[in-house]
Design a protein around this motif. Structure first.
Motif, PDB file in Angstrom:
ATOM      1  N   LEU A   1     -10.082  36.768  33.312  1.00  0.00           N
ATOM      2  CA  LEU A   1      -9.447  37.687  32.362  1.00  0.00           C
ATOM      3  C   LEU A   1     -10.270  37.666  31.076  1.00  0.00           C
ATOM      4  O   LEU A   1     -10.520  36.597  30.513  1.00  0.00           O
ATOM      5  CB  LEU A   1      -8.005  37.259  32.076  1.00  0.00           C
ATOM      6  CG  LEU A   1      -7.284  37.966  30.915  1.00  0.00           C
ATOM      7  CD1 LEU A   1      -7.135  39.455  31.194  1.00  0.00           C
ATOM      8  CD2 LEU A   1      -5.916  37.322  30.673  1.00  0.00           C
TER       9      LEU A   1
ATOM     10  N   ARG B   1     -11.627  34.241  39.397  1.00  0.00           N
ATOM     11  CA  ARG B   1     -10.986  35.434  38.841  1.00  0.00           C
ATOM     12  C   ARG B   1     -10.862  35.266  37.326  1.00  0.00           C
ATOM     13  O   ARG B   1     -10.284  34.309  36.845  1.00  0.00           O
ATOM     14  CB  ARG B   1      -9.636  35.647  39.502  1.00  0.00           C
ATOM     15  CG  ARG B   1      -9.755  35.769  41.038  1.00  0.00           C
ATOM     16  CD  ARG B   1      -8.399  35.743  41.737  1.00  0.00           C
ATOM     17  NE  ARG B   1      -7.639  36.954  41.433  1.00  0.00           N
ATOM     18  CZ  ARG B   1      -6.639  37.017  40.573  1.00  0.00           C
ATOM     19  NH1 ARG B   1      -6.272  35.908  39.905  1.00  0.00           N
ATOM     20  NH2 ARG B   1      -5.990  38.140  40.344  1.00  0.00           N
TER      21      ARG B   1
ATOM     22  N   VAL C   1     -10.765  40.398  36.612  1.00  0.00           N
ATOM     23  CA  VAL C   1      -9.533  40.951  37.184  1.00  0.00           C
ATOM     24  C   VAL C   1      -8.656  41.628  36.136  1.00  0.00           C
ATOM     25  O   VAL C   1      -7.652  42.259  36.468  1.00  0.00           O
ATOM     26  CB  VAL C   1      -8.722  39.863  37.907  1.00  0.00           C
ATOM     27  CG1 VAL C   1      -9.488  39.323  39.099  1.00  0.00           C
ATOM     28  CG2 VAL C   1      -8.336  38.738  36.956  1.00  0.00           C
ATOM     29  N   GLY C   2      -9.029  41.478  34.859  1.00  0.00           N
ATOM     30  CA  GLY C   2      -8.230  42.108  33.822  1.00  0.00           C
ATOM     31  C   GLY C   2      -8.896  42.006  32.467  1.00  0.00           C
ATOM     32  O   GLY C   2      -9.766  41.159  32.246  1.00  0.00           O
TER      33      GLY C   2
ATOM     34  N   SER D   1      -1.272  40.300  30.296  1.00  0.00           N
ATOM     35  CA  SER D   1      -2.296  40.393  31.334  1.00  0.00           C
ATOM     36  C   SER D   1      -2.379  39.112  32.148  1.00  0.00           C
ATOM     37  O   SER D   1      -2.586  39.143  33.365  1.00  0.00           O
ATOM     38  CB  SER D   1      -3.665  40.705  30.712  1.00  0.00           C
ATOM     39  OG  SER D   1      -3.669  41.976  30.121  1.00  0.00           O
TER      40      SER D   1
ATOM     41  N   SER E   1       0.390  39.044  34.688  1.00  0.00           N
ATOM     42  CA  SER E   1       0.241  39.988  35.812  1.00  0.00           C
ATOM     43  C   SER E   1      -0.936  39.667  36.721  1.00  0.00           C
ATOM     44  O   SER E   1      -0.901  39.977  37.917  1.00  0.00           O
ATOM     45  CB  SER E   1       0.105  41.424  35.270  1.00  0.00           C
ATOM     46  OG  SER E   1      -1.049  41.556  34.463  1.00  0.00           O
ATOM     47  N   THR E   2      -1.990  39.055  36.172  1.00  0.00           N
ATOM     48  CA  THR E   2      -3.182  38.804  36.986  1.00  0.00           C
ATOM     49  C   THR E   2      -3.336  37.347  37.429  1.00  0.00           C
ATOM     50  O   THR E   2      -4.028  37.072  38.404  1.00  0.00           O
ATOM     51  CB  THR E   2      -4.459  39.201  36.220  1.00  0.00           C
ATOM     52  OG1 THR E   2      -4.563  38.420  35.020  1.00  0.00           O
ATOM     53  CG2 THR E   2      -4.432  40.681  35.848  1.00  0.00           C
TER      54      THR E   2
END
Length: 210
Positions: free
Chosen positions: A11, A9, A36-37, A48, A51-52
């Motif tokens: 960012l 995942r 994912v962001g 971010s 949150s991710t």
């Protein structure tokens, strides 16, 4: 029976939408990765990340509001195990050193994204570091150099802004003789022939802000 590989995942942090789009398109071709962001500044990156909770963060260095190095420090102070890859146009050894010292696990030049980014993501996700050879050479070349002090960096930055020794002395509340001493030390440490050359070298190596 086969199982799907673990999906990494990611960012993506960069203030240029085309760069983020290109990175997303490249990552989108990989079955074991997903974005994912996204964030456009250091402060957005921190929010971010919270949150991710990505496995890997791709971090630009030169951004508005808060730069990438400050964002790396902030994220890692809150999440010490964060795995961050710097993605930048600047190969200066001093900038790379600061980024790696702040906790980045890899340093990738944007010009080499298609060649190195995917392997760097997998390498860092596996717990290792990744430094491109071009950057590693610069780090090695200057490893034994006597680094500029914080005050010398401040003086060099002010020279780059076009300030005379007298103006620098007034702004820093020191004597002009002291400023001249700093300038002499800066030229010696950088191997510069004059003030203009010193400013160019400082920017090229990432000693002063670009």
């Amino acid at each position: 029976m086969t199982t799907n590989p673990e999906v990494i995942r990611i960012l993506s942090v960069d203030d240029h939408p085309l760069l983020r789009a290109g990175v997303a398109a490249l990552i989108g071709t990989q079955p074991d990765m997903t974005v994912v962001g996204e964030a456009t500044s250091g402060r957005e990156a921190i929010e971010s990340f919270r949150s991710t909770r990505p496995d890997i963060t791709l971090m630009d260095l030169q951004m508005p509001d808060m730069d990438g190095i400050d964002a790396i420090l902030a994220i890692r102070s809150e999440f010490p195990n964060a795995r961050i890859i710097v993605l930048t146009t600047y190969e200066g050894d001093a900038l790379a050193y600061r980024a790696l010292k702040s906790g980045a696990r890899a340093y990738i030049l944007k010009s080499m994204v298609r060649k190195d980014l995917l392997s760097a993501i997998r390498t860092v996700h596996a717990g290792h570091k990744h430094i491109q050879s071009e950057v590693a050479v610069g780090l090695a070349d200057h490893a034994a150099d006597d680094p500029l002090t914080e005050r010398e960096i401040e003086v060099l930055t002010m020279i780059g802004d076009g300030n005379s020794n007298k103006i620098i002395a007034d702004k820093l509340n020191i004597t002009e003789h002291t400023v001249k001493g700093h300038v002499k030390s800066i030229l010696s440490k950088l191997g510069a022939s004059d003030r203009t050359h010193a400013v160019k070298l400082g920017m090229k190596r990432g000693i002063t802000r670009l």
